[in-house]
Design a protein around this motif. Sequence first.
Motif, PDB file in Angstrom:
ATOM      1  N   PHE A 297       0.710  -0.786  -0.333  1.00  0.00           N
ATOM      2  CA  PHE A 297       0.354   0.106   0.034  1.00  0.00           C
ATOM      3  C   PHE A 297       1.003   1.577   0.086  1.00  0.00           C
ATOM      4  N   PRO A 298       0.642   2.630   0.093  1.00  0.00           N
ATOM      5  CA  PRO A 298       1.386   3.593  -0.529  1.00  0.00           C
ATOM      6  C   PRO A 298       1.412   4.096   0.942  1.00  0.00           C
ATOM      7  N   ASP A 299       2.677   4.664   0.701  1.00  0.00           N
ATOM      8  CA  ASP A 299       2.891   5.293   2.066  1.00  0.00           C
ATOM      9  C   ASP A 299       3.839   3.946   2.965  1.00  0.00           C
ATOM     10  N   ALA A 300       3.993   3.300   3.142  1.00  0.00           N
ATOM     11  CA  ALA A 300       4.420   1.487   3.706  1.00  0.00           C
ATOM     12  C   ALA A 300       5.518   1.571   3.541  1.00  0.00           C
ATOM     13  N   LEU A 301       6.324   2.340   2.472  1.00  0.00           N
ATOM     14  CA  LEU A 301       8.209   2.880   2.005  1.00  0.00           C
ATOM     15  C   LEU A 301       8.058   4.026   1.562  1.00  0.00           C
ATOM     16  N   TRP A 302       9.001   4.426   1.968  1.00  0.00           N
ATOM     17  CA  TRP A 302       9.550   5.655   1.205  1.00  0.00           C
ATOM     18  C   TRP A 302      10.897   5.645   1.021  1.00  0.00           C
ATOM     19  N   SER A 303      11.255   5.013  -0.218  1.00  0.00           N
ATOM     20  CA  SER A 303      12.564   4.863  -0.518  1.00  0.00           C
ATOM     21  C   SER A 303      13.367   6.847  -1.180  1.00  0.00           C
ATOM     22  N   ILE A 304      14.132   7.616  -0.311  1.00  0.00           N
ATOM     23  CA  ILE A 304      14.913   9.020  -0.854  1.00  0.00           C
ATOM     24  C   ILE A 304      15.703   8.564  -0.885  1.00  0.00           C
ATOM     25  N   ASP A 305      16.587  10.171  -1.780  1.00  0.00           N
ATOM     26  CA  ASP A 305      18.503   9.455  -2.202  1.00  0.00           C
ATOM     27  C   ASP A 305      18.341  10.239  -3.395  1.00  0.00           C
ATOM     28  N   GLY A 306      19.267  11.592  -3.339  1.00  0.00           N
ATOM     29  CA  GLY A 306      19.367  12.217  -3.968  1.00  0.00           C
ATOM     30  C   GLY A 306      20.558  12.593  -4.940  1.00  0.00           C
ATOM     31  N   THR A 307      20.343  12.860  -6.474  1.00  0.00           N
ATOM     32  CA  THR A 307      21.473  12.811  -7.190  1.00  0.00           C
ATOM     33  C   THR A 307      21.312  14.838  -7.737  1.00  0.00           C
ATOM     34  N   SER A 308      23.111  14.119  -9.053  1.00  0.00           N
ATOM     35  CA  SER A 308      22.459  15.717  -9.846  1.00  0.00           C
ATOM     36  C   SER A 308      21.466  15.826 -10.818  1.00  0.00           C
ATOM     37  N   MET A 309      21.370  16.741 -10.991  1.00  0.00           N
ATOM     38  CA  MET A 309      19.812  17.160 -12.193  1.00  0.00           C
ATOM     39  C   MET A 309      19.795  16.514 -12.743  1.00  0.00           C
ATOM     40  N   GLN A 310      21.127  16.503 -13.944  1.00  0.00           N
ATOM     41  CA  GLN A 310      21.021  16.247 -15.291  1.00  0.00           C
ATOM     42  C   GLN A 310      20.554  16.300 -16.464  1.00  0.00           C
ATOM     43  N   LEU A 311      20.884  18.035 -16.258  1.00  0.00           N
ATOM     44  CA  LEU A 311      19.652  18.462 -17.480  1.00  0.00           C
ATOM     45  C   LEU A 311      21.306  20.067 -17.198  1.00  0.00           C
ATOM     46  N   TYR A 312      21.414  20.587 -18.079  1.00  0.00           N
ATOM     47  CA  TYR A 312      21.992  21.780 -18.242  1.00  0.00           C
ATOM     48  C   TYR A 312      21.384  22.932 -18.644  1.00  0.00           C
ATOM     49  N   TYR A 313      22.172  24.249 -17.959  1.00  0.00           N
ATOM     50  CA  TYR A 313      21.429  25.245 -17.465  1.00  0.00           C
ATOM     51  C   TYR A 313      22.324  26.594 -17.841  1.00  0.00           C
ATOM     52  N   VAL A 314      22.067  27.523 -18.277  1.00  0.00           N
ATOM     53  CA  VAL A 314      23.176  28.856 -18.192  1.00  0.00           C
ATOM     54  C   VAL A 314      22.581  30.019 -16.962  1.00  0.00           C
ATOM     55  N   GLY A 315      24.274  29.803 -16.177  1.00  0.00           N
ATOM     56  CA  GLY A 315      24.053  30.816 -14.838  1.00  0.00           C
ATOM     57  C   GLY A 315      23.968  31.977 -15.357  1.00  0.00           C
ATOM     58  N   VAL A 316      23.806  32.776 -14.748  1.00  0.00           N
ATOM     59  CA  VAL A 316      23.636  34.489 -14.294  1.00  0.00           C
ATOM     60  C   VAL A 316      25.489  35.246 -14.981  1.00  0.00           C
ATOM     61  N   ASP A 317      25.974  34.804 -15.081  1.00  0.00           N
ATOM     62  CA  ASP A 317      27.319  34.893 -15.970  1.00  0.00           C
ATOM     63  C   ASP A 317      28.069  34.378 -17.448  1.00  0.00           C
ATOM     64  N   GLY A 318      26.421  33.890 -17.830  1.00  0.00           N
ATOM     65  CA  GLY A 318      26.216  32.962 -19.091  1.00  0.00           C
ATOM     66  C   GLY A 318      27.046  32.133 -19.468  1.00  0.00           C
TER      67      GLY A 318
END
Length: 682
Positions: A297-318
């Motif tokens: 059933f939902p909420d029986a187990l929350w599996s959590i972790d972090g990773t890099s976003m894997q998407l490129y973007y342009v910073g404020v410095d260009g």
Amino acid sequence: MPTYNDNILCTTRDELVACGISASYINRALAGQRKGEVYCWEHHKQGKQVYIHYHSLKEKYQVLIKAVHCNKLEPEIYLKQEQVEKATAVFENLADQVSLLVSSNPEEIKYLTETKLYTPSEVHQLARAAAWLRLINEYDVKKARKLGFKSVNDFRSEVFKRCLNEQTSSPALIRFKKTLITNVRTLVKNAVEYKNNGITSLIHGGVGNVNREKTDTVMHAKLVKLASEPVKYSWEDVAMMYNDWALANAKPQITTSTVKSYLNTPKIKKVWFYARHGKHAADNEIQSLINRKTPSFPDALWSIDGTSMQLYYVGVDGKIKSDLYVYFITDACTSAIIGISIAFAETSGMVTEALRNAVDTYKYKPYQLQYDNSSANVSVAVKNLMSNMSRVHFPCEPYKGRSKYVESIIGHFQQRVLRHYSNFKGGNIDVKSLNSQANPELLAWLRKNPEALPDRNGVIEMLHDAVAKWNARGEKRDSFGRFVGQSKIERYTTIQHEQRAELNYFDRISMFMVEQRLPYPYGTNGIVIDVKGEEHHFIVPDSDNVGDFMFANDNLGEKFKVKIDRDNPDMIALYRDGIFIDFAYNKERYAACVADSQPGETARRVQFKQKQVEWGEEYSKRELEKQMIKLGEMQATGTEGFGWYDTSKYNQNRREAALEDAQNGMGDGLTDKQRRILRIGK
């Protein structure tokens, strides 16, 4: 009950008598039938035994026969059961005879032993396997029927069953050249090969000069040593170095294919794989997996972790960047992503924010939390938060990504959703499949055209959009590739279970209040806590929400254990000896000048000052006067000791006057009433 011509059911005279029919009546009926006087019962005679046909009997006699002789079954069914039981008994007897026909050939045992390729137990396993194959070749149709089988196929089928049992027993009694033989056809094929080539047909062709480490322990040790070197020699190099060593030590040479085949047999591979590739890689590659059921059933187990976003973007410095980090909260039952947070690094605050996002969005909490041993996850604040949120929480084994549901969910999310965006970086660095990697020409074009990339806010919106698309996917795809069935998030929000309960506002707020390590004293400014560089004063306000005079009156200087949500420090919970005392809130601040005053503030400030007077000197005087009044009159009795009572101001004045007279030597310090009570002067 016998049959006549395999299709007519019969009963005997004795069986009818057992059913309660008169023997003399049966004899008269049969005699009249034979003389032609009557025609009621069909029958026939075999020798001296008369068989009466069941279908010609009256119904009442048929009912009696079924009840007495057929266990209340129809006679046809009863006869079929008897035939099956009889055939089974005969067949089992025949099958037992088959096993007795198997015997190993001493010459074959001697030959296998002299090869020095097998251990003694393996020699006997192969010799017995040869005996079964020899038995199949010896018995043709005539011999099988003579033994009692209807056909040679029945005989071979029984031989196969016995062989399969001996292959799968523990320990195995027989072994064949290759894998487990699981059908009659393969067994017969092996028998034909044995007939043509003898016992050599059971020796695996790949054995060559080396079969197992038991063949030559020195040769085995040399091969394993070369394979286990952490520099990771190629198989061709291993074969070359081994054969150079073999020539120098009078050992037979072996081919590269034999070396590779030998070293990659499961038992031997396990020996060198750990040293060659390292523990973590070996555990993930060759260790057995535990089959786990998906949470029910939902909420029986929350599996959590972090990773890099894997998407490129342009910073404020260009410049083109990909330095954002995403923390995921996933539900293992539905694979839905129910919470995220975005930052530049994985911190305890990021974990807390992701969990808060999940709770605030869907208003549920997990039964169990699953996470890794990163510093952010095992910090004291996060572990205390996890204890508040879940009944069970503990980290997975380190370096075993297979044990975490979130690893699979993130991987599929990246490859099936994020890859739809042109600024997708591709899979992680260890991804091998070309389909999982970004197109290098597309990346080169983006480098030349950075204006095609989103800025930081745009890439964050892009990620939220990708999560929504992932959650909107159905459980399966139809033949046209479209998603069908409930979406992941629909399943998460609609599946009901007795252990799922929607959280109210207070539950959600208190869940993120984490206990602090040290106790805090309650002072004149309440409890003072520094939160992210800002000083907060928490008080337990009076019922009119003006000041904390009542609580401070009883608890000034006392120390309390404190629970606080440092991201939302609006209130704290106070505990003493593990017992909840009360909630404290940020103390109201009043304007220091008239220009900054807010509507109604002046009235509250006046009320606050009045309460200061009321709970300050006036409170002290009131309480002191009460205590003095209690000391004003003492009553004594003969049996009950002393009691203390409140008295009037008049009596109190008289008592004080008597005390003053005593100090001046003008009296004994007692009032007239006290003298009467103590019976002095009488």
